[in-house]
Design a protein around this motif. Structure first.
Motif, PDB file in Angstrom:
ATOM      1  N   GLU A   3      11.473   7.187  -7.320  1.00  0.00           N
ATOM      2  CA  GLU A   3      10.162   7.525  -6.881  1.00  0.00           C
ATOM      3  C   GLU A   3       9.151   6.234  -7.076  1.00  0.00           C
ATOM      4  N   ILE A   4       9.189   6.069  -8.362  1.00  0.00           N
ATOM      5  CA  ILE A   4       8.262   4.929  -8.655  1.00  0.00           C
ATOM      6  C   ILE A   4       8.604   3.701  -7.958  1.00  0.00           C
ATOM      7  N   ALA A   5       9.737   3.423  -7.976  1.00  0.00           N
ATOM      8  CA  ALA A   5      10.279   2.188  -7.311  1.00  0.00           C
ATOM      9  C   ALA A   5       9.831   2.252  -5.832  1.00  0.00           C
ATOM     10  N   TYR A   6      10.151   3.403  -4.978  1.00  0.00           N
ATOM     11  CA  TYR A   6       9.638   3.548  -3.842  1.00  0.00           C
ATOM     12  C   TYR A   6       8.153   3.506  -3.741  1.00  0.00           C
ATOM     13  N   ILE A   7       7.280   3.941  -4.561  1.00  0.00           N
ATOM     14  CA  ILE A   7       5.862   3.966  -4.504  1.00  0.00           C
ATOM     15  C   ILE A   7       5.411   2.276  -4.667  1.00  0.00           C
ATOM     16  N   ARG A   8       5.857   1.804  -5.508  1.00  0.00           N
ATOM     17  CA  ARG A   8       5.573   0.347  -5.783  1.00  0.00           C
ATOM     18  C   ARG A   8       5.709  -0.430  -4.541  1.00  0.00           C
TER      19      ARG A   8
ATOM     20  N   LYS B 191     -16.067  -3.863  -9.562  1.00  0.00           N
ATOM     21  CA  LYS B 191     -14.966  -4.437  -8.735  1.00  0.00           C
ATOM     22  C   LYS B 191     -14.083  -3.309  -8.103  1.00  0.00           C
ATOM     23  N   ASP B 192     -13.556  -3.659  -7.035  1.00  0.00           N
ATOM     24  CA  ASP B 192     -12.715  -2.618  -6.356  1.00  0.00           C
ATOM     25  C   ASP B 192     -11.556  -2.714  -7.148  1.00  0.00           C
ATOM     26  N   VAL B 193     -11.332  -1.349  -7.208  1.00  0.00           N
ATOM     27  CA  VAL B 193      -9.794  -1.047  -8.063  1.00  0.00           C
ATOM     28  C   VAL B 193      -9.058   0.117  -6.930  1.00  0.00           C
ATOM     29  N   ARG B 194      -7.965  -0.372  -6.957  1.00  0.00           N
ATOM     30  CA  ARG B 194      -6.876   0.440  -6.097  1.00  0.00           C
ATOM     31  C   ARG B 194      -6.351   1.565  -7.306  1.00  0.00           C
ATOM     32  N   ILE B 195      -6.547   2.811  -6.676  1.00  0.00           N
ATOM     33  CA  ILE B 195      -5.947   3.958  -7.457  1.00  0.00           C
ATOM     34  C   ILE B 195      -4.737   4.349  -6.925  1.00  0.00           C
ATOM     35  N   VAL B 196      -3.850   4.855  -7.683  1.00  0.00           N
ATOM     36  CA  VAL B 196      -2.718   5.555  -7.118  1.00  0.00           C
ATOM     37  C   VAL B 196      -2.518   6.802  -7.549  1.00  0.00           C
ATOM     38  N   ASN B 197      -2.736   8.028  -7.212  1.00  0.00           N
ATOM     39  CA  ASN B 197      -2.664   9.415  -7.270  1.00  0.00           C
ATOM     40  C   ASN B 197      -1.268   9.969  -6.908  1.00  0.00           C
ATOM     41  N   LEU B 198      -0.459  10.291  -7.856  1.00  0.00           N
ATOM     42  CA  LEU B 198       0.801  10.715  -7.659  1.00  0.00           C
ATOM     43  C   LEU B 198       1.283  11.946  -8.586  1.00  0.00           C
ATOM     44  N   HIS B 199       2.445  12.616  -7.983  1.00  0.00           N
ATOM     45  CA  HIS B 199       2.860  13.677  -8.653  1.00  0.00           C
ATOM     46  C   HIS B 199       4.403  13.583  -8.481  1.00  0.00           C
ATOM     47  N   LEU B 200       4.908  13.013  -9.416  1.00  0.00           N
ATOM     48  CA  LEU B 200       6.524  12.845  -9.496  1.00  0.00           C
ATOM     49  C   LEU B 200       7.210  14.231  -9.613  1.00  0.00           C
ATOM     50  N   ARG B 201       8.659  14.076  -9.092  1.00  0.00           N
ATOM     51  CA  ARG B 201       9.450  15.225  -9.191  1.00  0.00           C
ATOM     52  C   ARG B 201       9.285  16.071 -10.490  1.00  0.00           C
ATOM     53  N   PRO B 202       9.305  17.196 -10.598  1.00  0.00           N
ATOM     54  CA  PRO B 202       8.857  17.801 -11.771  1.00  0.00           C
ATOM     55  C   PRO B 202      10.656  18.350 -12.347  1.00  0.00           C
TER      56      PRO B 202
ATOM     57  N   MET C 157      15.801  10.124 -13.758  1.00  0.00           N
ATOM     58  CA  MET C 157      16.373   9.020 -12.749  1.00  0.00           C
ATOM     59  C   MET C 157      15.818   9.272 -11.325  1.00  0.00           C
ATOM     60  N   TRP C 158      15.357  10.340 -11.048  1.00  0.00           N
ATOM     61  CA  TRP C 158      14.691  10.566  -9.729  1.00  0.00           C
ATOM     62  C   TRP C 158      13.395   9.996  -9.929  1.00  0.00           C
TER      63      TRP C 158
ATOM     64  N   ARG D 291      -2.329   8.048   2.720  1.00  0.00           N
ATOM     65  CA  ARG D 291      -1.064   8.833   1.980  1.00  0.00           C
ATOM     66  C   ARG D 291       0.214   7.891   2.262  1.00  0.00           C
ATOM     67  N   LEU D 292       1.129   7.920   1.367  1.00  0.00           N
ATOM     68  CA  LEU D 292       2.375   7.487   1.362  1.00  0.00           C
ATOM     69  C   LEU D 292       3.369   8.585   1.428  1.00  0.00           C
ATOM     70  N   PRO D 293       3.774   8.861   2.656  1.00  0.00           N
ATOM     71  CA  PRO D 293       4.879  10.262   2.734  1.00  0.00           C
ATOM     72  C   PRO D 293       5.872   9.823   1.624  1.00  0.00           C
ATOM     73  N   SER D 294       6.365  11.274   1.045  1.00  0.00           N
ATOM     74  CA  SER D 294       7.576  11.330   0.169  1.00  0.00           C
ATOM     75  C   SER D 294       8.665  10.894   0.880  1.00  0.00           C
ATOM     76  N   LYS D 295       9.722  10.112   0.328  1.00  0.00           N
ATOM     77  CA  LYS D 295      10.845   9.778   0.791  1.00  0.00           C
ATOM     78  C   LYS D 295      11.973  10.898   0.110  1.00  0.00           C
ATOM     79  N   PHE D 296      11.371  11.701  -0.816  1.00  0.00           N
ATOM     80  CA  PHE D 296      12.671  12.420  -1.694  1.00  0.00           C
ATOM     81  C   PHE D 296      12.063  13.900  -1.571  1.00  0.00           C
ATOM     82  N   LYS D 297      11.686  14.385  -0.426  1.00  0.00           N
ATOM     83  CA  LYS D 297      11.238  15.819  -0.292  1.00  0.00           C
ATOM     84  C   LYS D 297      10.196  16.335  -1.353  1.00  0.00           C
ATOM     85  N   TYR D 298       9.937  15.750  -2.204  1.00  0.00           N
ATOM     86  CA  TYR D 298       8.816  16.435  -3.138  1.00  0.00           C
ATOM     87  C   TYR D 298       7.431  16.106  -2.699  1.00  0.00           C
ATOM     88  N   PHE D 299       6.590  15.245  -3.420  1.00  0.00           N
ATOM     89  CA  PHE D 299       5.232  15.160  -3.117  1.00  0.00           C
ATOM     90  C   PHE D 299       4.925  13.829  -2.607  1.00  0.00           C
TER      91      PHE D 299
END
Length: 172
Positions: free
Chosen positions: A167-172, A130-141, A162-163, A110-118
């Motif tokens: 969020e995406i920049a932080y996750i990357r 092949k090993d594939v890294r998967i990202v499961n995210l829920h961006l700010r609604p 904008m939010w 888990r990558l904790p949210s930096k923006f109070k949401y998910f």
């Protein structure tokens, strides 16, 4: 173009003697399918959710807004199609995440949210060998509360985008 065709000449944008291309003998590249569903924390119709996931027949399914009820239901009803599952959260209104997979789910974290949401969840699965890294995210609604005009809606959507970019920049 019509004048040249009427005279029996090939138009300038088509070859005079088109020849069919020979079929290729290349093998299709292996493929895998990943599906992602926000199933809505309210558990409105879990039977249809499970049927939809089963019909999609993806190799891996990422789920957002799960809760204890939906997690239990989906494990029970999809274990034949998805031998591996991983769920976390679901104690608050829409904070649950899950993975359903036909292959083992490795290294979930888990990558904790930096923006109070998910929060964001990652895992690794083997897809097509092949090993594939998967990202499961829920961006700010997008929040439509109090919106009364199209202009207000567009402003609110732009703010949400904008939010989301942050969020995406932080996750990357």
């Amino acid at each position: 173009q019509a004048a040249s065709e009427a005279k029996g000449q090939a138009p300038h944008n088509r070859p005079a003697n088109p020849t069919p291309k020979a079929p290729t003998t290349q093998k299709a590249q292996p493929a895998f399918a990943v599906a992602s569903y926000n199933i809505n924390f309210g558990n409105a119709d879990l039977k249809t959710v499970a049927e939809t996931i089963r019909k999609a027949d993806a190799d891996l399914v990422c789920l957002q807004e799960t809760n204890r009820v939906s997690q239990s239901y989906l494990r029970r009803h999809l274990s034949g199609a998805y031998r591996y599952s991983f769920f976390r959260g679901g104690n608050r209104w829409a904070d649950g995440f899950g993975f359903l997979s036909k292959t083992p789910i490795k290294k979930p974290y888990r990558l904790p949210s930096k923006f109070k949401y998910f929060d964001t969840w990652f895992c690794t699965v083997k897809l097509d060998g092949k090993d594939v890294r998967i990202v499961n995210l829920h961006l700010r609604p997008f929040n439509a509360r109090g919106v009364k005009t199209v202009s207000q809606a567009l402003t609110r959507m732009a703010q949400a985008e904008m939010w989301r970019m942050k969020e995406i920049a932080y996750i990357r």
